[in-house]
Design a protein around this motif. Structure first.
Motif, PDB file in Angstrom:
ATOM      1  N   HIS A 192     -20.335  13.702 -43.720  1.00 27.72           N
ATOM      2  CA  HIS A 192     -20.396  14.788 -44.586  1.00 27.72           C
ATOM      3  C   HIS A 192     -20.654  16.254 -43.786  1.00 27.72           C
ATOM      4  CE1 HIS A 192     -21.871  12.274 -48.464  1.00 27.72           C
ATOM      5  NE2 HIS A 192     -20.636  12.369 -48.170  1.00 27.72           N
ATOM      6  N   HIS A 206     -23.370  17.013 -41.239  1.00 23.95           N
ATOM      7  CA  HIS A 206     -23.586  16.031 -40.188  1.00 23.95           C
ATOM      8  C   HIS A 206     -22.391  16.409 -39.228  1.00 23.95           C
ATOM      9  CE1 HIS A 206     -26.538  13.852 -42.508  1.00 23.95           C
ATOM     10  NE2 HIS A 206     -26.110  14.637 -43.475  1.00 23.95           N
ATOM     11  N   HIS A 235     -22.436   9.921 -40.736  1.00 23.22           N
ATOM     12  CA  HIS A 235     -21.500   9.762 -41.520  1.00 23.22           C
ATOM     13  C   HIS A 235     -20.831  11.167 -41.327  1.00 23.22           C
ATOM     14  CE1 HIS A 235     -24.688  11.706 -43.974  1.00 23.22           C
ATOM     15  NE2 HIS A 235     -24.022  11.839 -44.799  1.00 23.22           N
ATOM     16  N   ASP A 239     -28.448  10.084 -44.265  1.00 25.59           N
ATOM     17  CA  ASP A 239     -28.689  10.534 -45.845  1.00 25.59           C
ATOM     18  C   ASP A 239     -28.809   8.993 -46.655  1.00 25.59           C
ATOM     19  OD1 ASP A 239     -28.428  13.088 -45.330  1.00 25.59           O
ATOM     20  OD2 ASP A 239     -26.386  13.471 -46.242  1.00 25.59           O
ATOM     21  N   HIS A 242     -24.444   5.094 -48.806  1.00 25.52           N
ATOM     22  CA  HIS A 242     -24.187   6.610 -49.107  1.00 25.52           C
ATOM     23  C   HIS A 242     -22.865   7.005 -49.147  1.00 25.52           C
ATOM     24  CE1 HIS A 242     -25.130  10.893 -48.976  1.00 25.52           C
ATOM     25  NE2 HIS A 242     -24.826  10.914 -47.887  1.00 25.52           N
TER      26      HIS A 242
HETATM   27 ZN   LIG Z   1     -24.667  12.699 -46.740  1.00 26.93          ZN
END
Ligand SMILES: [Zn+2]
Length: 277
Positions: free
Chosen positions: A110, A113, A108, A212, A191
């Motif tokens: 975020h 990441h 993802h 996550d 998430h």
């Molecule tokens: Zn995350």
């Protein structure tokens, strides 16, 4: 069972101090016990994963852009990214150069990441289309005490993906077998709106690189208590069960047990156990 056998190496790309309230929803976390005020804050690793065994090494996730931005934008606790935890030095320990990586899969987008993509000069970057849309236009109030308006996305990461790196961005939709024995499974509105897990066939069984989706294997998967950040609770519950069905070993991004040197202890802590009915 497939005969493809890859090797998965955790690479430590930083550390962060965060509240362990993030581990489970509704604060159902025994670690947040009122008797131990310090237990509310924990230091967690920020892992990415290198997959060896294909024609070229593959990276899953890419760490954060800068420790300072993480604190400044998302109003979280201190973050650390010393030189020893840079992508270059972590990959060098395995004998791999960033330029050798030709595929980077992002679970993802975020900030912890997707921040290191620009350090990979030759990689196509594989991400769910719905995730890029969500990161570019996050939904939510303008001011949140944690996460801010950006909801843990960094606009610099989004800008890089839609401009500088755009020619190398491969948007996928849904479940995709990227290589024989390496599958991306999409969990919509879990998430994040477009989170995906990467399942890798290894000699120890199928390793689930879950980003996550899972914070702690025991709490979230075995005991079935979803993590603290989710978009749709039912989707998250279904995902926890699916992860337990697919993976023999689960590697979350922030579970310290991923870095446990004793293999027996590590595998024991990261096995999902039987999924609930
Ligand atoms: Zn995350």
């Amino acid at each position: 069972m497939s005969k493809h056998r890859y090797k998965v190496h955790p690479v430590l790309l930083g550390e962060a101090q965060v509240g362990c309230i993030l581990d489970v929803f509704w604060g159902m976390n025994p670690d947040t016990g009122k008797k131990l005020p310090n237990a509310r804050i924990v230091k967690v690793p920020i892992f990415a994963f290198l997959i060896e065994g294909g024609p070229d090494p593959i990276l899953v996730d890419a760490g954060m852009r800068s420790a300072e931005r993480a604190v400044e934008i998302h109003r979280l606790g201190p973050h650390w990214m010393p030189e020893t935890m840079s992508l270059e030095s972590q990959l060098a320990r395995i004998g791999v150069k960033p330029s050798e990586i030709t595929t980077c899969i992002l679970t993802h987008l975020h900030y912890d990441h997707a921040g290191g993509c620009e350090k990979l000069p030759n990689a196509r970057i594989v991400v769910q289309r719905s995730e890029l849309a969500a990161a570019a236009a996050p939904i939510g109030p303008r001011h949140l005490e944690i996460g801010s308006r950006e909801l843990f996305y960094d606009r610099k990461d989004v800008a890089a993906l839609v401009d500088l790196l755009w020619d190398r961005v491969e948007l996928i939709e849904g479940d995709v077998t990227l290589f024989p024995g390496i599958e991306c499974i999409h969990y919509p509105n879990s998430h994040t709106p477009g989170s995906q897990c990467v399942y890798v066939d290894t000699a120890d069984g199928v390793v689930g690189l879950v980003g996550d989706m899972v914070r702690k294997v025991d709490l979230n998967v075995r005991r079935g208590i979803p993590p603290g950040i989710y978009y749709d609770l039912e989707q998250m519950q279904r995902a926890m069960r699916d992860i337990a069905l697919r993976g023999d070993i689960i590697y979350p991004t922030h579970d310290p047990m991923v870095g446990e040197k004793n293999k027996r202890k590590r595998l024991a802590a990261l096995k999902p156990g039987k999924p609930w009915p």
